[in-house]
Design an enzyme around this catalytic site. Structure first.
Site, PDB file in Angstrom:
ATOM      1  N   ARG A 133      33.787  39.416  35.120  1.00  0.00           N
ATOM      2  CA  ARG A 133      33.869  40.872  35.207  1.00  0.00           C
ATOM      3  C   ARG A 133      32.418  41.560  35.488  1.00  0.00           C
ATOM      4  O   ARG A 133      32.198  42.506  36.172  1.00  0.00           O
ATOM      5  CB  ARG A 133      34.494  41.512  33.926  1.00  0.00           C
ATOM      6  CG  ARG A 133      35.729  41.340  33.883  1.00  0.00           C
ATOM      7  CD  ARG A 133      36.282  41.828  32.435  1.00  0.00           C
ATOM      8  NE  ARG A 133      35.939  43.147  32.500  1.00  0.00           N
ATOM      9  CZ  ARG A 133      36.633  44.208  33.265  1.00  0.00           C
ATOM     10  NH1 ARG A 133      37.759  43.912  33.575  1.00  0.00           N
ATOM     11  NH2 ARG A 133      36.406  45.396  33.151  1.00  0.00           N
ATOM     12  N   VAL A 141      37.012  50.129  34.662  1.00  0.00           N
ATOM     13  CA  VAL A 141      35.564  50.783  35.126  1.00  0.00           C
ATOM     14  C   VAL A 141      35.574  51.987  35.296  1.00  0.00           C
ATOM     15  O   VAL A 141      34.557  52.611  36.053  1.00  0.00           O
ATOM     16  CB  VAL A 141      34.918  49.667  36.243  1.00  0.00           C
ATOM     17  CG1 VAL A 141      34.817  48.302  35.718  1.00  0.00           C
ATOM     18  CG2 VAL A 141      35.865  49.450  37.466  1.00  0.00           C
ATOM     19  N   LYS A 143      23.102  36.022  27.495  1.00  0.00           N
ATOM     20  CA  LYS A 143      23.933  36.185  28.287  1.00  0.00           C
ATOM     21  C   LYS A 143      24.128  37.456  29.007  1.00  0.00           C
ATOM     22  O   LYS A 143      23.947  37.802  30.017  1.00  0.00           O
ATOM     23  CB  LYS A 143      25.187  35.113  28.372  1.00  0.00           C
ATOM     24  CG  LYS A 143      26.236  35.809  29.336  1.00  0.00           C
ATOM     25  CD  LYS A 143      27.601  35.180  28.859  1.00  0.00           C
ATOM     26  CE  LYS A 143      28.669  35.765  28.228  1.00  0.00           C
ATOM     27  NZ  LYS A 143      29.363  37.015  28.601  1.00  0.00           N
ATOM     28  N   ASN A 144      24.228  38.344  27.767  1.00  0.00           N
ATOM     29  CA  ASN A 144      24.898  39.670  28.423  1.00  0.00           C
ATOM     30  C   ASN A 144      23.616  40.551  28.605  1.00  0.00           C
ATOM     31  O   ASN A 144      23.748  41.625  29.078  1.00  0.00           O
ATOM     32  CB  ASN A 144      25.671  40.290  27.053  1.00  0.00           C
ATOM     33  CG  ASN A 144      26.989  39.790  26.998  1.00  0.00           C
ATOM     34  OD1 ASN A 144      27.338  38.829  27.985  1.00  0.00           O
ATOM     35  ND2 ASN A 144      27.974  40.020  26.178  1.00  0.00           N
TER      36      ASN A 144
HETATM   37  C1  EPZ Z   1      30.092  44.111  27.219  1.00  0.00           C
HETATM   38  O1  EPZ Z   1      31.230  44.403  28.279  1.00  0.00           O
HETATM   39  C2  EPZ Z   1      29.793  42.731  27.051  1.00  0.00           C
HETATM   40  N1  EPZ Z   1      29.957  42.151  28.478  1.00  0.00           N
HETATM   41  C3  EPZ Z   1      31.125  42.212  26.278  1.00  0.00           C
HETATM   42  O2  EPZ Z   1      31.127  40.944  25.985  1.00  0.00           O
HETATM   43  C4  EPZ Z   1      31.321  43.032  24.977  1.00  0.00           C
HETATM   44  O3  EPZ Z   1      32.249  42.531  24.355  1.00  0.00           O
HETATM   45  C5  EPZ Z   1      31.163  44.479  25.362  1.00  0.00           C
HETATM   46  O4  EPZ Z   1      30.384  44.888  26.197  1.00  0.00           O
HETATM   47  C6  EPZ Z   1      31.350  45.316  24.120  1.00  0.00           C
HETATM   48  O5  EPZ Z   1      30.189  45.069  23.181  1.00  0.00           O
HETATM   49  C7  EPZ Z   1      28.832  41.731  28.948  1.00  0.00           C
HETATM   50  O6  EPZ Z   1      27.675  42.693  28.536  1.00  0.00           O
HETATM   51  C8  EPZ Z   1      28.486  41.148  30.323  1.00  0.00           C
HETATM   52  P1  EPZ Z   1      32.324  48.253  27.479  1.00  0.00           P
HETATM   53  P2  EPZ Z   1      31.651  45.588  28.901  1.00  0.00           P
HETATM   54  O7  EPZ Z   1      32.217  48.786  28.877  1.00  0.00           O
HETATM   55  O8  EPZ Z   1      30.478  46.365  29.385  1.00  0.00           O
HETATM   56  C9  EPZ Z   1      36.291  50.449  27.794  1.00  0.00           C
HETATM   57  C10 EPZ Z   1      31.435  38.449  25.756  1.00  0.00           C
HETATM   58  O9  EPZ Z   1      32.222  37.810  25.191  1.00  0.00           O
HETATM   59  N2  EPZ Z   1      35.894  50.964  28.905  1.00  0.00           N
HETATM   60  O10 EPZ Z   1      31.265  48.474  26.661  1.00  0.00           O
HETATM   61  O11 EPZ Z   1      32.779  45.382  29.943  1.00  0.00           O
HETATM   62  C11 EPZ Z   1      36.648  49.217  27.510  1.00  0.00           C
HETATM   63  O12 EPZ Z   1      37.964  48.746  28.191  1.00  0.00           O
HETATM   64  C12 EPZ Z   1      31.706  39.740  26.543  1.00  0.00           C
HETATM   65  O13 EPZ Z   1      30.354  38.105  25.936  1.00  0.00           O
HETATM   66  C13 EPZ Z   1      36.719  51.915  29.504  1.00  0.00           C
HETATM   67  O14 EPZ Z   1      37.686  52.505  29.477  1.00  0.00           O
HETATM   68  O15 EPZ Z   1      32.190  46.702  27.705  1.00  0.00           O
HETATM   69  C14 EPZ Z   1      36.624  48.767  26.231  1.00  0.00           C
HETATM   70  O16 EPZ Z   1      37.571  49.119  25.582  1.00  0.00           O
HETATM   71  C15 EPZ Z   1      33.245  40.237  26.486  1.00  0.00           C
HETATM   72  N3  EPZ Z   1      36.262  52.499  31.104  1.00  0.00           N
HETATM   73  C16 EPZ Z   1      35.291  49.835  25.644  1.00  0.00           C
HETATM   74  O17 EPZ Z   1      35.229  50.777  26.803  1.00  0.00           O
HETATM   75  C17 EPZ Z   1      35.072  51.911  31.434  1.00  0.00           C
HETATM   76  O18 EPZ Z   1      34.852  52.493  32.556  1.00  0.00           O
HETATM   77  C18 EPZ Z   1      33.880  49.236  25.837  1.00  0.00           C
HETATM   78  O19 EPZ Z   1      33.648  48.487  26.981  1.00  0.00           O
HETATM   79  C19 EPZ Z   1      34.330  51.042  30.789  1.00  0.00           C
HETATM   80  C20 EPZ Z   1      34.782  50.478  29.495  1.00  0.00           C
END
Ligand code: EPZ
Length: 431
Positions: free
Chosen positions: A104, A135, A22-23
């Site tokens: 999201r 984001v 999915k991701n």
């Molecule tokens: C992806 O989310 C996945 N989703 C998530 O899977 C997964 O848990 C996550 O990566 C971590 O591996 C998809 O791929 C669609 P990040 P993403 O940006 O991209 C912080 C599932 O269950 N952050 O790597 O949103 C954020 O809050 C889902 O399938 C900021 O602070 O994750 C988090 O603490 C849930 N500012 C950390 O970074 C930003 O601009 C990592 O988030 C972006 C992120």
């Protein structure tokens, strides 16, 4: 709302076919916005989130035709679904609140829309069950490429009327979605972009490889430094989505927690090393097969293992809840530390209602293994927490009823069918 009812205590035995990730599929679908030619994606899983992304793309003027049998697999078969996605002309550049709120990952259209159309209006995703999830890093990095960004009325308004220009971007923390949005935007920017401290997740690699097939020039794929030479335009391509390492890990843990023996067909063990290390540390046998690997726990109880979530190649946060179910019935104590999201322990109170002994201290949970769990009515507020309760239900004595099944439908294709085929007593009650 549908419910899933499980009568636990049966070891899983058999074979499970792993679907497309999915991701990986979601950013790949968003990448279709970068070209007017068709992008043909195969091995797409049949999931609610994929339908939401398709709906969003259609709103932007993208045409999607589905060809379930094109590679012989059929829907849900070994080759999954096939979509031909053509963003011939973009008629709209707004990702509305009602879709972004549902998923999201809709924010992944921001980078490609901005790069191709010079503007994008995307609803701010807001917080969600597992944390605040801003984001800001996507936006700051796009600004470095020359985008003008304003936040108004809950929307990100981004403009780059004269196109984007390459830049040297250092992400202050690893972000999967941020890396993906920037990879797509930089592919159509003028000149060179360097993304340092980039995410190395296999889903990011999948996107980068597809972009290369579409004509993008990207160096450093699979490392934390990606260098992209922007192109004037990209072309269509045929691409097969990578197998889902989280679905793989989930079923591997299901086999282990029930004391069963399951072969995961189509799985890529090299993408699951951190998960396999936890399994073997817990006393589970993992054996490579021709086309995947098999997991068996035939003798004795599981052993507790400490673990910490980390960006890839570390232990995935998307497997943390499932790991906790495993440790809940292991011998001894384990400490599970969540370093990616600040609120990803919602499964803990539900597991405790099933008899688990778990205490959360800040970002860590101490899990003291119990001999067995007992069935209960449970519910969870996100996908992975929900599936950890399915695993607990499979291992528990008696009946477990999982409410809010729609979370599971976002990320697990034919979950009940796949588990029932391995002997689980599991059914969905439609309401
Ligand atoms: C992806 O989310 C996945 N989703 C998530 O899977 C997964 O848990 C996550 O990566 C971590 O591996 C998809 O791929 C669609 P990040 P993403 O940006 O991209 C912080 C599932 O269950 N952050 O790597 O949103 C954020 O809050 C889902 O399938 C900021 O602070 O994750 C988090 O603490 C849930 N500012 C950390 O970074 C930003 O601009 C990592 O988030 C972006 C992120």
């Amino acid at each position: 709302m549908d419910r899933i009812i499980i009568r636990g205590g049966r070891p899983l035995k058999g074979e499970i076919q792993i679907g497309g990730a999915k991701n990986a599929a979601l950013p790949l679908m968003a990448a279709s916005l970068l070209t007017s030619e068709p992008l043909r994606l195969s091995n797409l899983p049949h999931l609610a989130d994929i339908s939401t992304m398709a709906k969003l793309l259609r709103k932007l003027g993208v045409e999607i035709s589905m060809d379930g049998n094109a590679t012989g697999g059929g829907p849900g078969g070994p080759d999954g679904r096939v979509f031909a996605i053509t963003a011939g002309e973009l008629t709209h550049t707004t990702a509305p609140y009602d879709l972004v709120r549902k998923m999201r990952a809709s924010v992944l259209v921001l980078g490609p829309l901005l790069a191709r159309a010079g503007r994008a209006r995307v609803s701010l995703p807001g917080g969600c069950a597992i944390g605040t999830r801003p984001v800001d890093l996507h936006l700051k990095a796009l600004e470095q490429l020359g985008a003008e960004i304003e936040l108004t009325e809950g929307y990100i308004e981004a403009k780059a009327e004269n196109g984007l220009t390459g830049a040297h971007i250092v992400f202050p923390m690893v972000t999967v979605g941020g890396t993906e949005n920037l990879l797509m935007a930089a592919s159509l920017a003028r000149g060179e972009t360097v993304l340092a401290n980039a995410a190395r997740e296999p889903e990011v690699v999948d996107l980068a490889q597809c972009l290369v097939k579409m004509g993008a020039r990207i160096d450093g794929i699979g490392t934390d430094t990606l260098t992209i030479q922007g192109a004037d335009g990209l072309n269509g391509a045929d691409y097969a989505v990578v197998p889902d390492r989280i679905e793989t890990g989930t079923y591997a843990f299901a086999a282990a927690v029930t004391g069963g023996e399951v072969t995961l067909t189509g799985a890529r063990p090299e993408l699951c090393e951190a998960v396999i290390k936890v399994l073997t540390g817990a006393g589970v046998e993992v054996t490579p097969t021709n086309n995947g690997f098999s997991v068996a726990r035939t003798n004795g109880r599981l052993r507790g293992v400490d673990m910490m979530t980390d960006p890839y190649p570390g232990f995935p946060t998307d497997m943390q809840a499932q790991a906790m179910t495993l440790m809940a019935v292991a011998e001894g104590a384990s400490m599970i530390t969540e370093t990616i999201f600040e609120n990803r322990f919602m499964h803990v109170p539900e597991l405790c209602r099933m008899g688990a002994d778990i205490n959360v201290h800040g970002a860590s949970a101490i899990v003291r293994g119990v001999k067995g769990l007992s069935g209960a009515q449970v519910m969870a507020t996100d996908l992975r927490a929900s599936v950890s309760l399915v695993l607990a239900g499979l291992a528990a004595e008696g009946e477990t009823v999982i409410n809010r099944v729609y979370h599971l439908d976002r990320g697990y294709e034919r979950l009940e069918e796949k588990l029932a085929a391995c002997g689980a007593d599991i059914r969905r009650v439609r309401e």
